[in-house]
Design an enzyme around this catalytic site. Structure first.
Site, PDB file in Angstrom:
ATOM      1  CD  GLU A 128      -3.207  -1.099   1.918  1.00  0.00           C
ATOM      2  OE1 GLU A 128      -3.276  -0.191   2.754  1.00  0.00           O
ATOM      3  OE2 GLU A 128      -4.117  -1.936   1.751  1.00  0.00           O
ATOM      4  CD  GLU A 239      -4.107  -6.208   3.590  1.00  0.00           C
ATOM      5  OE1 GLU A 239      -5.050  -5.495   4.002  1.00  0.00           O
ATOM      6  OE2 GLU A 239      -2.920  -5.893   3.713  1.00  0.00           O
TER       7      GLU A 239
END
Ligand code: NAG
Length: 462
Positions: A128, A239
């Site tokens: 991220e 995720e």
């Protein structure tokens, strides 16, 4: 009729077709905030493999290569060797600690050799980072990220590092929120990876109709958009999950019942078909129960889940073919346009290590906690956005413990969701950039919140 070789080849092709990895994300910190040691990872890996109603959850996604601080390889590696658990390795790319991450990767190869490398299904350079670096991530005070060019340079360094070693065949990728992948400014990263790691949480897509009834469609839409920019490269689900408890996000209600529905409708079709690392086996905040909390076993490590994990033959079978084809279809990206609308919401996914709150349409940010991860090492700060920046902080010290709570407020109008929070550190770090510590969250955790914040920010921006 068939030669032995042909039969063997056929058998192998079947085997590889069924070789999709299935497992969970594992942060570097225990629920109480302490740094996980080998026994902790081993207990988790063993629990995952023996979950009632499920089987084959024998893969672990990690956020960092480092145990604690310095460049000693993370103890998840010997734990994985002992438990025959495969690994999606992660190097924490934000904050300037890449030298240590790479040193730990090298050390792991030297120390553990083949018994380690045969378990590695891939290597993620970063988690991220592009989200945190984005306009919205910055507005949301998400923490330190990296520019795409820098990330590409890290990817190249990791390629050079594994060349000629027992890990040379490990495919290298990057994990980010899906709207970071669909942002054309990050195209160089797509070009330089072997696979794309997708983080997506319909729960946090609070600018849209995101009830549990909408969740499967939102999830599929975001996967399709990611695939539309991926070309021939695989999209791995790094995720996703739905919280078992915590505050609602627009129409999304955190509950055990809804977490089960998400598992059944989104998880079951993925499992064994697409590489998938669920978020999460055991959630952690550094102290109290995270809000929201994604842990499927609750606060205590146990093979008894909070809900029935059995993928029913009918449910998962039929959806499984549907979804398999959706994944297989690659990019039919008609709809991938630049409309921000589309791109946004899902990006909210959380992140790394924990997930944090998100901004509600009202603009108020409810903080979450993180745990997890990543960088324990380095990352002290978890800003509301969740991200923690490992390196930056430090260099140092141990961030091992430390817990923080976060709360924040986002300003609706301006589009910025910034949060303020406090974080207490129990340990001292040498480092020190005070700023890194502000914000919130537990240091251990690393990233996370990203999603929520992002969403919030998006909501505002849109
Ligand atoms: C798109 O990516 C670039 C480079 O990572 C970043 O600077 C920019 O803020 C991103 N745009 C949005 C809308 O997030």
């Amino acid at each position: 009729m068939f030669t032995k070789t042909q039969i063997l080849a056929f058998a192998l092709s079947l085997a590889s077709a069924e070789a999709a990895s299935k497992g969970f994300n594992y942060g570097a910190a225990n629920p109480d905030g302490s740094v996980k040691v080998q026994a902790d990872f081993q207990a988790e890996f063993q629990t995952a493999k023996n979950l009632e109603g499920a089987s084959g959850f024998n893969s672990a996604r990690l956020y960092t290569m480092i145990q604690g601080t310095g460049s000693t390889p993370i103890s998840a590696i010997p734990a994985a060797i002992a438990e025959e658990t495969t690994l999606l390795l992660g190097l924490w790319a934000s904050g300037g600690n890449m030298d240590n991450e790479i040193a730990a990767l090298k050390a792991a190869i030297e120390q553990y050799g083949e018994e380690f490398s045969k378990l590695v299904v891939g290597i993620s350079v970063g988690s991220e980072d592009l989200y945190r670096n984005s306009e919205i991530g910055v507005q949301a005070n998400a923490g330190i990220g990296v520019e795409p060019e820098e990330l590409v340079s890290y990817i190249k360094r990791v390629r050079e590092t594994i060349a000629g070693t027992s890990l040379s065949d490990a495919p290298i990728g990057h994990v980010d929120t899906w709207n970071s992948w669909t942002n054309s400014s990050n195209a160089a990263v797509v070009e330089n990876v072997d696979w794309l790691g997708f983080d997506g949480y319909p729960f946090f897509q609070n600018t849209m109709d995101n009830s549990i009834e909408d969740a499967k469609a939102l999830f599929q839409e975001s996967v399709d958009k990611t695939k539309s920019v991926a070309g021939n490269k695989e999209v791995w689900i790094t995720e996703t999950g739905w919280p078992v408890s915590g505050d609602s996000q627009n129409l999304a209600v955190a509950s055990v019942e809804n977490a089960k529905k998400f598992w059944d409708e989104v998880g079951c079709p993925l499992f064994d078909n697409v590489n998938t690392w669920w978020y999460i086996l055991q959630d952690a905040s550094g102290s109290s129960t995270p809000n929201p909390s994604f842990g499927i076993v609750g606060n205590t490590l146990s093979t008894t889940p909070l809900f029935d994990l059995t993928c029913s033959a009918s449910g998962s079978k039929s959806s499984s073919s549907a979804s398999a084809s959706a994944f297989a279809s690659g990019s039919q990206s008609t709809g991938f346009t630049s409309t921000t609308k589309a791109a946004s919401p899902s990006s909210s996914s959380g992140s790394g290590l924990g997930h944090g709150g998100s901004l509600g349409s009202s603009g108020s940010f409810s903080g979450g906690h993180y745990a997890g991860s990543s960088s324990v090492i380095a990352s002290p700060s978890a800003t509301p956005s969740g991200s923690a920046v490992p390196g930056s902080s430090s260099g140092s010290g141990s961030s091992s413990s430390g817990s923080g709570s976060s709360s924040g407020s986002g300003s609706g109008a301006a589009g910025s969701g910034s949060g303020t929070g406090t974080s207490a550190d129990s340990t001292t770090t040498t480092s020190a950039n005070p700023a890194d510590f502000t914000g919130t969250g537990s240091r251990l955790s690393g990233s996370i919140f990203g999603a929520a914040v992002l969403v919030a920010a998006l909501a505002v921006a849109l």
